[in-house]
Design an enzyme around this catalytic site. Structure first.
Site, PDB file in Angstrom:
ATOM      1  N   HIS A 252       0.879  -1.183   0.000  1.00 56.66           N
ATOM      2  CA  HIS A 252       0.000   0.000   0.000  1.00 56.66           C
ATOM      3  C   HIS A 252       0.912   1.228   0.000  1.00 56.66           C
ATOM      4  CE1 HIS A 252      -3.438   2.454   0.585  1.00 56.66           C
ATOM      5  NE2 HIS A 252      -3.814   2.112   1.787  1.00 56.66           N
ATOM      6  N   HIS A 291      -2.322  -2.170  -9.843  1.00 57.58           N
ATOM      7  CA  HIS A 291      -3.349  -1.639  -8.953  1.00 57.58           C
ATOM      8  C   HIS A 291      -4.529  -2.586  -8.930  1.00 57.58           C
ATOM      9  CE1 HIS A 291      -6.058   1.232  -7.069  1.00 57.58           C
ATOM     10  NE2 HIS A 291      -4.950   1.828  -6.674  1.00 57.58           N
ATOM     11  N   ASP A 342       2.489   5.715  -6.662  1.00 62.99           N
ATOM     12  CA  ASP A 342       3.742   5.653  -5.909  1.00 62.99           C
ATOM     13  C   ASP A 342       4.998   5.688  -6.771  1.00 62.99           C
ATOM     14  OD1 ASP A 342       2.649   5.516  -3.313  1.00 62.99           O
ATOM     15  OD2 ASP A 342       1.990   3.486  -3.753  1.00 62.99           O
TER      16      ASP A 342
HETATM   17  N1  COA Z   1       5.023  -6.289 -10.332  1.00 64.24           N
HETATM   18  C1  COA Z   1       4.998  -7.494 -10.944  1.00 64.24           C
HETATM   19  N2  COA Z   1       3.879  -8.207 -11.149  1.00 64.24           N
HETATM   20  C2  COA Z   1       2.723  -7.657 -10.708  1.00 64.24           C
HETATM   21  C3  COA Z   1       2.672  -6.403 -10.060  1.00 64.24           C
HETATM   22  C4  COA Z   1       3.894  -5.721  -9.897  1.00 64.24           C
HETATM   23  N3  COA Z   1       3.926  -4.542  -9.298  1.00 64.24           N
HETATM   24  N4  COA Z   1       1.402  -6.114  -9.750  1.00 64.24           N
HETATM   25  C5  COA Z   1       0.671  -7.159 -10.173  1.00 64.24           C
HETATM   26  N5  COA Z   1       1.469  -8.076 -10.740  1.00 64.24           N
HETATM   27  C6  COA Z   1       1.058  -9.348 -11.347  1.00 64.24           C
HETATM   28  C7  COA Z   1       1.045 -10.444 -10.296  1.00 64.24           C
HETATM   29  O1  COA Z   1       2.262 -11.133 -10.227  1.00 64.24           O
HETATM   30  C8  COA Z   1      -0.084 -11.300 -10.791  1.00 64.24           C
HETATM   31  O2  COA Z   1       0.379 -12.080 -11.853  1.00 64.24           O
HETATM   32  P1  COA Z   1      -0.066 -13.606 -11.997  1.00 64.24           P
HETATM   33  O3  COA Z   1      -1.556 -13.574 -12.149  1.00 64.24           O
HETATM   34  O4  COA Z   1       0.691 -14.074 -13.209  1.00 64.24           O
HETATM   35  O5  COA Z   1       0.371 -14.274 -10.739  1.00 64.24           O
HETATM   36  C9  COA Z   1      -1.084 -10.324 -11.372  1.00 64.24           C
HETATM   37  O6  COA Z   1      -0.301  -9.194 -11.768  1.00 64.24           O
HETATM   38  C10 COA Z   1      -2.144  -9.883 -10.371  1.00 64.24           C
HETATM   39  O7  COA Z   1      -1.481  -9.428  -9.208  1.00 64.24           O
HETATM   40  P2  COA Z   1      -2.126  -9.425  -7.762  1.00 64.24           P
HETATM   41  O8  COA Z   1      -1.043  -9.267  -6.752  1.00 64.24           O
HETATM   42  O9  COA Z   1      -3.068 -10.573  -7.590  1.00 64.24           O
HETATM   43  O10 COA Z   1      -2.996  -8.116  -7.864  1.00 64.24           O
HETATM   44  P3  COA Z   1      -3.638  -7.393  -6.647  1.00 64.24           P
HETATM   45  O11 COA Z   1      -4.817  -6.676  -7.183  1.00 64.24           O
HETATM   46  O12 COA Z   1      -3.843  -8.280  -5.490  1.00 64.24           O
HETATM   47  O13 COA Z   1      -2.483  -6.379  -6.231  1.00 64.24           O
HETATM   48  C11 COA Z   1      -1.147  -4.532  -5.896  1.00 64.24           C
HETATM   49  C12 COA Z   1      -2.485  -5.043  -6.410  1.00 64.24           C
HETATM   50  C13 COA Z   1      -1.151  -3.025  -5.899  1.00 64.24           C
HETATM   51  C14 COA Z   1      -0.935  -5.005  -4.458  1.00 64.24           C
HETATM   52  C15 COA Z   1      -0.019  -5.082  -6.805  1.00 64.24           C
HETATM   53  O14 COA Z   1      -0.178  -4.586  -8.115  1.00 64.24           O
HETATM   54  C16 COA Z   1       1.369  -4.773  -6.258  1.00 64.24           C
HETATM   55  O15 COA Z   1       1.890  -5.520  -5.433  1.00 64.24           O
HETATM   56  N6  COA Z   1       1.995  -3.650  -6.709  1.00 64.24           N
HETATM   57  C17 COA Z   1       3.267  -3.259  -6.190  1.00 64.24           C
HETATM   58  C18 COA Z   1       3.082  -2.498  -4.903  1.00 64.24           C
HETATM   59  C19 COA Z   1       2.553  -1.121  -5.133  1.00 64.24           C
HETATM   60  O16 COA Z   1       3.046  -0.383  -5.970  1.00 64.24           O
HETATM   61  N7  COA Z   1       1.562  -0.758  -4.313  1.00 64.24           N
HETATM   62  C20 COA Z   1       0.963   0.530  -4.369  1.00 64.24           C
HETATM   63  C21 COA Z   1      -0.436   0.451  -4.860  1.00 64.24           C
HETATM   64  S1  COA Z   1      -1.094   2.072  -5.112  1.00 64.24           S
END
Ligand code: COA
Length: 405
Positions: A252, A291, A342
Site C-alpha cells: 500500500h 493496482h 507511488d
Molecule cells: N510487479 C509485478 N507483477 C505484478 C505487479 C507488480 N507490481 N502487480 C501485479 N502483478 C502481477 C502479479 O504477479 C499477478 O500475476 P499472476 O496472475 O501471473 O500471478 C497479477 O499481476 C495480479 O497481481 P495481484 O497481486 O493478484 O494483484 P492485486 O490486485 O492483489 O495487487 C497490488 C495489487 C497493488 C498489491 C499489486 O499490483 C502490487 O503488489 N503492486 C506493487 C506495490 C505497489 O506499488 N503498491 C501501491 C499500490 S497504489
C-alpha cells in the site's frame, strides 16, 4: 447505483456472476463464493470518492482530480471532502485559518517530550502511529463522538500530522523541532518545518499537488481499515491509527519508499533497462506498478511525473526520473502493468531533500483527510462491519490431554 452505472460496460467476472446468482437464489453471503482480498466486492455506498479503473478517472465529491490539481489547493480539498461541496470564499478562508492556526498545528510539549524518548532508530511511520495515538489523550474532544466534535478533531488531526512528521525528522537528527508558521499553507509549512527554510514556489506547489492527489481513494486498504474501526463506534483518532497501520505496508503506502530504493539500487539511467528486464525475468514484484482497481495508468501518476521532472531540473539532477521512466516503459510494454501513484511521488520528494523513509508519512499527512471524511460518513449511517470467514480447518477433534501428546 453509481457503481452499477460505472461498471455497466464491463461484463461481470465469473466469481461476480456466481456471487450475484448465489445472492439472488437466497443463499447467505457466507455461502457465496469467496473472493480473495475482497476483489471487486462492494462493501458500502459512499459519496466521497469515485474511481473508474478502466478509464483511469479519479473523482472527489463529483470533481475530477485533474480539475482540482489545476484549480484548487489542499485546504479547499479538505473542505470538499469533509462537507461534500466546494466552499464559498468566506468558508474557504475560515477553513484555511483553522488548518493554519498555531493552536491547531502545534503539538503538546508533553508529546514532543514523549517523542524524544523514542529510540532514534524508530522509523517515521512508527513515530507517526505512536504520535497520533498519543494525540488523542491530549484532545479536548477525545470523549465526544458527535458529528461536530469529530469534525473538529478531524481538522486538528489534519493540521497536526505535518507537525508530527516534521518534529520526528528533526528529533531523530538531534535537532529542535521547528514551530509551525501560521502564515504558510499546510504544504509550504511542512517543507519549512522539515528544513527550517521556506520552500521555493515550485516545491510548495508540488507538495500541495501531492497532498491533493493522495487525499482520498475510495475503499483502499487503509480507508477500509479506518472505516472498520469507525463502524464499531470508535473515535476518529483510533480510526486514523488503524489507517496508518494499514498504509505502512509495502503493498500500500509503503510502495513509494520501495520505488526510491529501487532507483537507488539501479543508480545509473543507462543501466535501468537491463536491470528491469532481469527483474521481470526473475519474476520480481516491481513497486510503483499495478493496482487492484486501475487497469490503465493511475490518473495521479502523470501529475507527479511532471512535477518530479520540474523539481529534478531545479535541483540539477533528473537521474532518478530517467531511471523510473525507463522502468515504466519496459514494465508497461512487457507486463501490461502500469504506473501507480507511488512511482513518481518519491522522485519529487527526493529532489526536495526529503528522506526516503518519510515518503509514506507524507502520504498519511494527506490521506488523513480522506480517512476522517470516511469516518464522518460511516458514523452518519453506521452499521457494524463484520464479515464472515470461510472455515477450512478441522472440526470435531477430540481434545488430547497434554500428557498424551
Ligand atoms: N510487479 C509485478 N507483477 C505484478 C505487479 C507488480 N507490481 N502487480 C501485479 N502483478 C502481477 C502479479 O504477479 C499477478 O500475476 P499472476 O496472475 O501471473 O500471478 C497479477 O499481476 C495480479 O497481481 P495481484 O497481486 O493478484 O494483484 P492485486 O490486485 O492483489 O495487487 C497490488 C495489487 C497493488 C498489491 C499489486 O499490483 C502490487 O503488489 N503492486 C506493487 C506495490 C505497489 O506499488 N503498491 C501501491 C499500490 S497504489
Amino acid at each position: 447505483m453509481w457503481y452499477k452505472e460505472a461498471f455497466s460496460d464491463r461484463p461481470p467476472s465469473t466469481p461476480e456472476k456466481e456471487y450475484q446468482e448465489a445472492m439472488t437464489n437466497g443463499a447467505s453471503a457466507a455461502a457465496a463464493p469467496m473472493k480473495a482480498g475482497l476483489e471487486d466486492v462492494v462493501v458500502s455506498t459512499t459519496e466521497i470518492c469515485f474511481i473508474d479503473g478502466h478509464k483511469g478517472r479519479l473523482v472527489y465529491r463529483g470533481y475530477d482530480v485533474d480539475d482540482l490539481v489545476a484549480h484548487s489547493n489542499f485546504e479547499e480539498v479538505v473542505f470538499l471532502l469533509f462537507h461534500g461541496r466546494l466552499p464559498n470564499r468566506k468558508e474557504l478562508e475560515a477553513n484555511a485559518k483553522t488548518l493554519s492556526s498555531t493552536a491547531n498545528r502545534k503539538l503538546p510539549p508533553k508529546l514532543i517530550a514523549m517523542l524524544r524518548q523514542l529510540p532514534r532508530k524508530t522509523t517515521p511511520m512508527e513515530a507517526l502511529r505512536t504520535g497520533v495515538s498519543a494525540l488523542s489523550a491530549f484532545d479536548p474532544d477525545a470523549a465526544d463522538n458527535s458529528h461536530e466534535a469529530t469534525l473538529r478533531k478531524s481538522m486538528r488531526l489534519t493540521a497536526q500530522l505535518p507537525t508530527l512528521v516534521a518534529a520526528w525528522e528533526r528529533i531523530r537528527r538531534g535537532k529542535a523541532p521547528v514551530a509551525p508558521n501560521p502564515k504558510l499553507s499546510l504544504a509550504a509549512n511542512f517543507v519549512y518545518m522539515m528544513s527550517g527554510k521556506k520552500p521555493t514556489e515550485l516545491a510548495a506547489k508540488t507538495f500541495d499537488v501531492a497532498l491533493i492527489l493522495h487525499a482520498d481513494h475510495e475503499f483502499n486498504a487503509s480507508t477500509f481499515a479506518a472505516r472498520v474501526t469507525a463502524a464499531t463506534l470508535s473515535d476518529v483518532h483510533s480510526a486514523v491509527v488503524s489507517g496508518i497501520g494499514a498504509l505502512k505496508g509495502p503493498l500500500h503506502g509503503g510502495a513509494n519508499e520501495q520505488v526510491m530504493l529501487m532507483a537507488q539500487k539501479i543508480k545509473d539511467p543507462a543501466k535501468a533497462e537491463a536491470w528491469i528486464r532481469k527483474a521481470i525475468a526473475d519474476k520480481m514484484r516491481i513497486m510503483g506498478f499495478g493496482h487492484r482497481v486501475y487497469r490503465v495508468e493511475d490518473p495521479r501518476a502523470k501529475h507527479l511525473r511532471r512535477l518530479a521532472l520540474e523539481l529534478g531540473k531545479q535541483a540539477g539532477s533528473t537521474a532518478n526520473l530517467e531511471i523510473l521512466e525507463t522502468v515504466a516503459r519496459v514494465v508497461s510494454t512487457e507486463k501490461h502493468i502500469f504506473p501507480n501513484v507511488d512511482l513518481f511521488s518519491g522522485a519529487a520528494y527526493a529532489s526536495m531533500g526529503i528522506p526516503t523513509d518519510q515518503f509514506t508519512p507524507i502520504f498519511a499527512m494527506s490521506r488523513v483527510a480522506g480517512w476522517a471524511a470516511h469516518v464522518l460518513e460511516q458514523h452518519g449511517n453506521n452499521r457494524l462491519i463484520r464479515p464472515r470467514g470461510e472455515y477450512t480447518g478441522a472440526i470435531d477433534l477430540k481434545y488430547v490431554p497434554l500428557a498424551n501428546r
